[in-house]
Design an enzyme around this catalytic site. Structure first.
Site, PDB file in Angstrom:
ATOM      1  N   ALA A 262       0.842  -1.196   0.000  1.00 28.54           N
ATOM      2  CA  ALA A 262       0.000   0.000   0.000  1.00 28.54           C
ATOM      3  C   ALA A 262       0.873   1.241   0.000  1.00 28.54           C
ATOM      4  CB  ALA A 262      -0.922   0.018   1.219  1.00 28.54           C
ATOM      5  N   ASP A 263       0.360   2.278  -0.625  1.00 27.84           N
ATOM      6  CA  ASP A 263       1.006   3.576  -0.567  1.00 27.84           C
ATOM      7  C   ASP A 263       0.300   4.510   0.403  1.00 27.84           C
ATOM      8  OD1 ASP A 263       3.235   4.057  -2.891  1.00 27.84           O
ATOM      9  OD2 ASP A 263       1.833   2.451  -3.394  1.00 27.84           O
TER      10      ASP A 263
END
Length: 386
Positions: A257-258
């Site tokens: 995930a960012d």
């Protein structure tokens, strides 16, 4: 083949491996300034939310270290006010390199807090600079340990889930998107760390990974990492995920995930949402593996996550080694960039990330543990894992 690394520091030098040249050429590029770090992040010579944050803070530490050694002393070390203005300007500049990855913002806020705490403690400029350098190095050093912890949490959770459904918990097949291993972090990885953990504990049969166009982080980087770790793996085009799920037993999809919003909505490499929709259709657990620093509790849901739009030309070009291989005078494979679309193509949609709704995610795992949704709910309570 030894484990890969995205960043290395030795003999006073800060270097990154140029990921745009991988997997055919492994070339380290020295980062000599904050501007070099900004360019490396913006151009995606280095990518992966944790690695971006690590490079940014190490570049700040290197910049401050050089200033402490310079003669004459730079003006920004003359007094506390000058240092505060200078450091805040450097941090603000680095923050703009890539807007979606929240780890960068988290790391910058930590340095900002140390800056203010040291000022409030009445320290002189040189002592404050030393405090910032120490904090920057601590941020980078924390990454590997937490990656191994979240990989174990997520791996064991998956094994227990499979066993709970009547399976053996062995010979597991896991698909991933993009690249979330050592090249995207300071070591071991997040979602790819889960795969590595299952392999190391003898419970992985095969890893599957998408090419992750247009930058091909999967076919270039994940493939390279899995080869280096001798992990059995299969590559597939992004458009083949549905077919894979129809014809093969896949026990989970694991992604990094960012940025993760407070309700669990998750921004990640473009194509993640597609994989989540297909996983839900086929009843396959969808696991997000990311550090606490990726969770942004100030953003209520995915609608508040800024999505970076990359230059249209990037979706029109492909870079790779010439085939059949052609070596230069140093025995290095020659590479080329080619255009695969008509020149002057109008209308190119090229977001770097998409947002997967929490309703499609089965579990979110950080170094603190595993979060799952309550029965009948479409949002997560992430309190236990942040």
């Amino acid at each position: 083949m030894p484990a890969l690394t995205s960043i290395r520091t030795s003999e006073g030098k800060l270097e990154i491996v140029d990921q745009l040249l991988l997997p055919h050429t492994t070339a380290f590029v020295e980062i000599k300034s904050v501007e070099d770090a900004f360019d490396a992040i913006k151009s995606m010579k280095i990518r992966g939310a944790p690695a971006i944050a690590s490079l940014a803070v190490l570049a700040v530490a290197d910049h401050l270290s050089r200033g402490l050694e310079d003669a004459p002393t730079p003006g920004w070390l003359a007094d506390v006010a000058a240092l505060k203005k200078h450091v805040e300007g450097v941090l603000a500049y680095l923050f703009t390199a890539r807007p979606t990855a929240v780890n960068l913002g988290t790391a910058i806020r930590r340095l900002t807090k140390v800056l203010q705490t040291s000022i409030d403690a009445g320290k002189d400029p040189r002592a404050i600079a030393h405090d910032l350098i120490a904090e920057a190095r601590e941020i980078e050093a924390e990454d590997v340990g937490r990656n191994k912890q979240m990989s174990k949490w997520s791996g064991e959770w998956l094994v227990e889930r499979v066993q709970g459904a009547g399976g053996s918990g062995t010979a597991l097949n896991v698909m991933t998107v993009c690249n979330t291993g050592s090249l995207a972090t300071s070591g071991y990885g997040t979602a790819l760390g889960l795969i590595t953990y299952l392999h190391e504990t003898g419970r992985l049969q095969r890893a599957f990974f998408t090419q992750s166009t247009p930058y091909h982080q999967g076919s270039r980087l994940t493939a390279f990492e899995l080869q280096s770790l001798s992990i059995p793996s299969t590559m597939l085009c992004d458009s083949m995920v549905g077919s894979l799920f129809q014809h093969h037993t896949i026990h989970a999809v694991a992604v990094g995930a960012d940025r993760i919003a407070r309700n669990g909505d998750t921004a990640n490499k473009i194509g993640t949402y597609n994989a989540a929709v297909l996983a839900a259709r086929h009843g396959i657990p969808f696991i997000v593996v990311a550090p606490v620093s990726t969770v942004d509790l100030e953003v209520a849901d995915g609608s508040g996550i800024p999505i970076e739009q990359r230059p249209p030309i990037e979706a029109c070009l492909v870079r790779g080694a010439l085939y059949p291989p052609v070596l230069d005078g140093n025995g290095v494979k020659q590479q080329a960039t080619v255009m695969v679309t008509p020149e002057g193509l109008e209308g190119v949609y090229n977001p770097s990330f998409d947002v997967t709704p929490a309703s499609l995610i089965t579990a979110i795992v950080t170094e603190k543990g595993v979060a799952v949704k309550k029965e009948g709910e479409n949002a997560f309570d992430l309190t236990s894992v942040v």
